[in-house]
Scaffold this motif. Structure first.
Motif, PDB file in Angstrom:
ATOM      1  N   PRO A  81      -9.785   7.978  -9.640  1.00 37.57           N
ATOM      2  CA  PRO A  81     -11.037   7.773  -8.922  1.00 37.57           C
ATOM      3  C   PRO A  81     -11.473   6.513  -8.599  1.00 37.57           C
ATOM      4  CG  PRO A  81     -11.298   8.477 -11.234  1.00 37.57           C
ATOM      5  CD  PRO A  81      -9.903   8.189 -11.098  1.00 37.57           C
ATOM      6  N   ALA A  82     -12.521   6.425  -7.792  1.00 41.40           N
ATOM      7  CA  ALA A  82     -13.181   5.117  -7.511  1.00 41.40           C
ATOM      8  C   ALA A  82     -13.715   4.595  -8.805  1.00 41.40           C
ATOM      9  CB  ALA A  82     -14.085   5.250  -6.581  1.00 41.40           C
ATOM     10  N   GLY A  83     -13.691   3.332  -9.146  1.00 36.85           N
ATOM     11  CA  GLY A  83     -14.432   2.701 -10.237  1.00 36.85           C
ATOM     12  C   GLY A  83     -13.159   2.518 -11.632  1.00 36.85           C
ATOM     13  N   ALA A  84     -12.124   3.319 -11.248  1.00 27.90           N
ATOM     14  CA  ALA A  84     -10.897   3.297 -12.483  1.00 27.90           C
ATOM     15  C   ALA A  84     -10.283   2.052 -12.237  1.00 27.90           C
ATOM     16  CB  ALA A  84     -10.494   4.526 -12.452  1.00 27.90           C
ATOM     17  N   GLN A  85      -9.934   1.725 -13.328  1.00 22.27           N
ATOM     18  CA  GLN A  85      -8.935   0.339 -13.217  1.00 22.27           C
ATOM     19  C   GLN A  85      -7.427   0.799 -13.379  1.00 22.27           C
ATOM     20  OE1 GLN A  85     -10.489  -2.786 -13.393  1.00 22.27           O
ATOM     21  NE2 GLN A  85      -8.372  -3.618 -13.295  1.00 22.27           N
ATOM     22  N   ILE A  86      -6.363   0.210 -12.598  1.00 20.83           N
ATOM     23  CA  ILE A  86      -5.178   0.821 -12.251  1.00 20.83           C
ATOM     24  C   ILE A  86      -4.602   0.225 -13.667  1.00 20.83           C
ATOM     25  CG2 ILE A  86      -5.331   0.970  -9.708  1.00 20.83           C
ATOM     26  CD1 ILE A  86      -3.744  -1.254  -9.684  1.00 20.83           C
ATOM     27  N   GLY A  87      -3.597   0.757 -13.982  1.00 20.67           N
ATOM     28  CA  GLY A  87      -2.411   0.427 -15.048  1.00 20.67           C
ATOM     29  C   GLY A  87      -1.605  -0.898 -14.628  1.00 20.67           C
ATOM     30  N   SER A  88      -1.089  -1.349 -15.642  1.00 15.94           N
ATOM     31  CA  SER A  88      -0.181  -2.567 -15.199  1.00 15.94           C
ATOM     32  C   SER A  88       0.957  -1.849 -15.073  1.00 15.94           C
ATOM     33  CB  SER A  88       0.020  -3.323 -16.685  1.00 15.94           C
ATOM     34  OG  SER A  88       0.600  -4.031 -16.540  1.00 15.94           O
ATOM     35  N   VAL A 148       6.422  -7.069  -6.825  1.00 11.63           N
ATOM     36  CA  VAL A 148       4.945  -6.765  -6.809  1.00 11.63           C
ATOM     37  C   VAL A 148       4.403  -6.447  -8.048  1.00 11.63           C
ATOM     38  CG1 VAL A 148       4.681  -6.044  -4.295  1.00 11.63           C
ATOM     39  CG2 VAL A 148       5.263  -4.440  -5.917  1.00 11.63           C
ATOM     40  N   SER A 149       3.001  -6.510  -8.393  1.00  9.04           N
ATOM     41  CA  SER A 149       2.735  -6.384  -9.785  1.00  9.04           C
ATOM     42  C   SER A 149       1.002  -6.006  -9.656  1.00  9.04           C
ATOM     43  CB  SER A 149       2.813  -7.321 -10.678  1.00  9.04           C
ATOM     44  OG  SER A 149       2.164  -8.446 -10.379  1.00  9.04           O
ATOM     45  N   THR A 150       0.375  -5.512 -10.582  1.00  6.46           N
ATOM     46  CA  THR A 150      -1.049  -5.161 -10.750  1.00  6.46           C
ATOM     47  C   THR A 150      -1.782  -6.363 -10.051  1.00  6.46           C
ATOM     48  OG1 THR A 150      -0.528  -4.036 -12.775  1.00  6.46           O
ATOM     49  CG2 THR A 150      -2.755  -4.558 -12.171  1.00  6.46           C
ATOM     50  N   ALA A 151      -1.372  -7.593 -10.456  1.00 10.75           N
ATOM     51  CA  ALA A 151      -1.770  -8.759 -10.026  1.00 10.75           C
ATOM     52  C   ALA A 151      -1.680  -9.178  -8.731  1.00 10.75           C
ATOM     53  CB  ALA A 151      -1.452  -9.979 -10.803  1.00 10.75           C
ATOM     54  N   SER A 152      -0.776  -8.673  -7.778  1.00  4.22           N
ATOM     55  CA  SER A 152      -0.464  -8.859  -6.392  1.00  4.22           C
ATOM     56  C   SER A 152      -1.412  -8.082  -5.402  1.00  4.22           C
ATOM     57  CB  SER A 152       1.019  -8.597  -6.152  1.00  4.22           C
ATOM     58  OG  SER A 152       1.118  -7.415  -6.192  1.00  4.22           O
ATOM     59  N   ALA A 180      -4.732  -8.099  -3.149  1.00  2.00           N
ATOM     60  CA  ALA A 180      -6.167  -8.814  -2.526  1.00  2.00           C
ATOM     61  C   ALA A 180      -6.986  -7.783  -2.638  1.00  2.00           C
ATOM     62  CB  ALA A 180      -5.635  -9.193  -1.258  1.00  2.00           C
ATOM     63  N   ASP A 181      -8.255  -8.395  -2.445  1.00  2.00           N
ATOM     64  CA  ASP A 181      -9.658  -7.551  -1.982  1.00  2.00           C
ATOM     65  C   ASP A 181      -9.381  -6.349  -1.114  1.00  2.00           C
ATOM     66  OD1 ASP A 181     -11.789  -6.947  -4.115  1.00  2.00           O
ATOM     67  OD2 ASP A 181     -12.963  -8.402  -2.969  1.00  2.00           O
ATOM     68  N   ASP A 204      -9.175  -7.315  -8.402  1.00  3.51           N
ATOM     69  CA  ASP A 204      -9.304  -7.007 -10.235  1.00  3.51           C
ATOM     70  C   ASP A 204      -8.491  -5.779 -10.524  1.00  3.51           C
ATOM     71  OD1 ASP A 204     -11.213  -5.391  -9.539  1.00  3.51           O
ATOM     72  OD2 ASP A 204     -12.743  -6.136 -10.937  1.00  3.51           O
ATOM     73  N   GLY A 205      -8.185  -4.945  -9.674  1.00  8.90           N
ATOM     74  CA  GLY A 205      -7.308  -3.960  -9.935  1.00  8.90           C
ATOM     75  C   GLY A 205      -8.053  -2.755 -10.165  1.00  8.90           C
ATOM     76  N   THR A 206      -9.544  -2.600  -9.561  1.00  9.22           N
ATOM     77  CA  THR A 206     -10.194  -1.465  -9.852  1.00  9.22           C
ATOM     78  C   THR A 206     -10.192  -0.657  -8.421  1.00  9.22           C
ATOM     79  OG1 THR A 206     -11.949  -2.867 -11.051  1.00  9.22           O
ATOM     80  CG2 THR A 206     -12.578  -0.727 -10.090  1.00  9.22           C
ATOM     81  N   MET A 207     -10.040   0.636  -8.525  1.00  5.49           N
ATOM     82  CA  MET A 207     -10.153   1.510  -7.455  1.00  5.49           C
ATOM     83  C   MET A 207     -11.540   1.411  -6.685  1.00  5.49           C
ATOM     84  SD  MET A 207      -7.015   2.527  -6.983  1.00  5.49           S
ATOM     85  CE  MET A 207      -7.118   4.241  -5.854  1.00  5.49           C
ATOM     86  N   VAL A 208     -11.473   1.075  -5.414  1.00  3.17           N
ATOM     87  CA  VAL A 208     -12.756   1.226  -4.650  1.00  3.17           C
ATOM     88  C   VAL A 208     -13.004   2.474  -4.151  1.00  3.17           C
ATOM     89  CG1 VAL A 208     -13.994   0.221  -2.824  1.00  3.17           C
ATOM     90  CG2 VAL A 208     -12.507  -1.237  -4.344  1.00  3.17           C
ATOM     91  N   ALA A 209     -11.830   3.216  -3.694  1.00  2.00           N
ATOM     92  CA  ALA A 209     -12.026   4.463  -3.049  1.00  2.00           C
ATOM     93  C   ALA A 209     -10.835   5.111  -3.161  1.00  2.00           C
ATOM     94  CB  ALA A 209     -12.638   4.232  -1.757  1.00  2.00           C
TER      95      ALA A 209
END
Length: 181
Positions: free
Chosen positions: A51-58, A69-73, A75-76, A162-167
């Protein structure tokens, strides 16, 4: 004449028994319907992906074009989508995803994962996505899908740098339009 009365009595008895059995079956069906309505079903459209607000895993993966590609790749406002070639809703929503991705204006802001156990099954889906997205092909319950908590298809979302789900959700209508991203 006596035979007629006996036949009438037998037919009447059979009809009454049939009527009692029908009422019993109706009662049991209502009980089962009430039990079934209380049972949990599969994931809802909002539960298909984090859901929105959750941090995606590595995770780390390689695209079909050979890019790492990785979690760090991300863009906003990166658009992510998970599709399966055998999924009818995926086939219906894929053109909408491609159009939305084209509005974002670049493959660097679009990431798609095609989940298929046999790579040959995914060829058409991958081809549709390749022009507008970085595409990863993985098997069911692969590391990328696990990092995003994907439980069904199609699943889409927007990710911040930063890897956070926006929507997130199963339809693009729940995501902000590209001009607002």
């Amino acid at each position: 004449m006596a035979y007629l009365w006996i036949a009438f009595a037998i037919v009447t008895t059979i009809c009454l028994l049939n009527l009692l059995l029908a009422f019993g079956m109706i009662r049991r069906l209502r009980e089962h319907g009430a039990l079934l309505s209380k049972m949990p079903t599969g994931p809802t459209a909002t539960d298909l992906i984090l859901p929105a607000g959750a941090q995606i895993g590595s995770f780390s993966a390689v695209t079909t074009a050979g890019e790492a590609v990785s979690t760090a790749s991300f863009a906003d406002g990166t658009l992510v989508g998970f599709f399966s070639p055998g999924c009818a809703p995926c086939r219906e929503r894929l053109p909408e995803f491609v159009a939305y991705a084209a509005e974002l204006g670049g493959r660097d802001r679009v990431f798609a994962v095609v989940v298929a156990d046999v790579a040959a099954e995914a060829t058409a889906t991958v081809e549709q996505l390749t022009d507008v997205a970085r595409v990863v092909l993985e098997k069911d319950e692969g590391p990328v899908a696990a990092a995003f908590g994907v439980k069904g298809f199609p699943a889409v979302g927007l990710v911040s740098a930063d890897g956070t789900m926006v929507a997130s959700g199963s339809m693009l209508s729940g995501l902000p339009r590209p001009a607002a991203v």
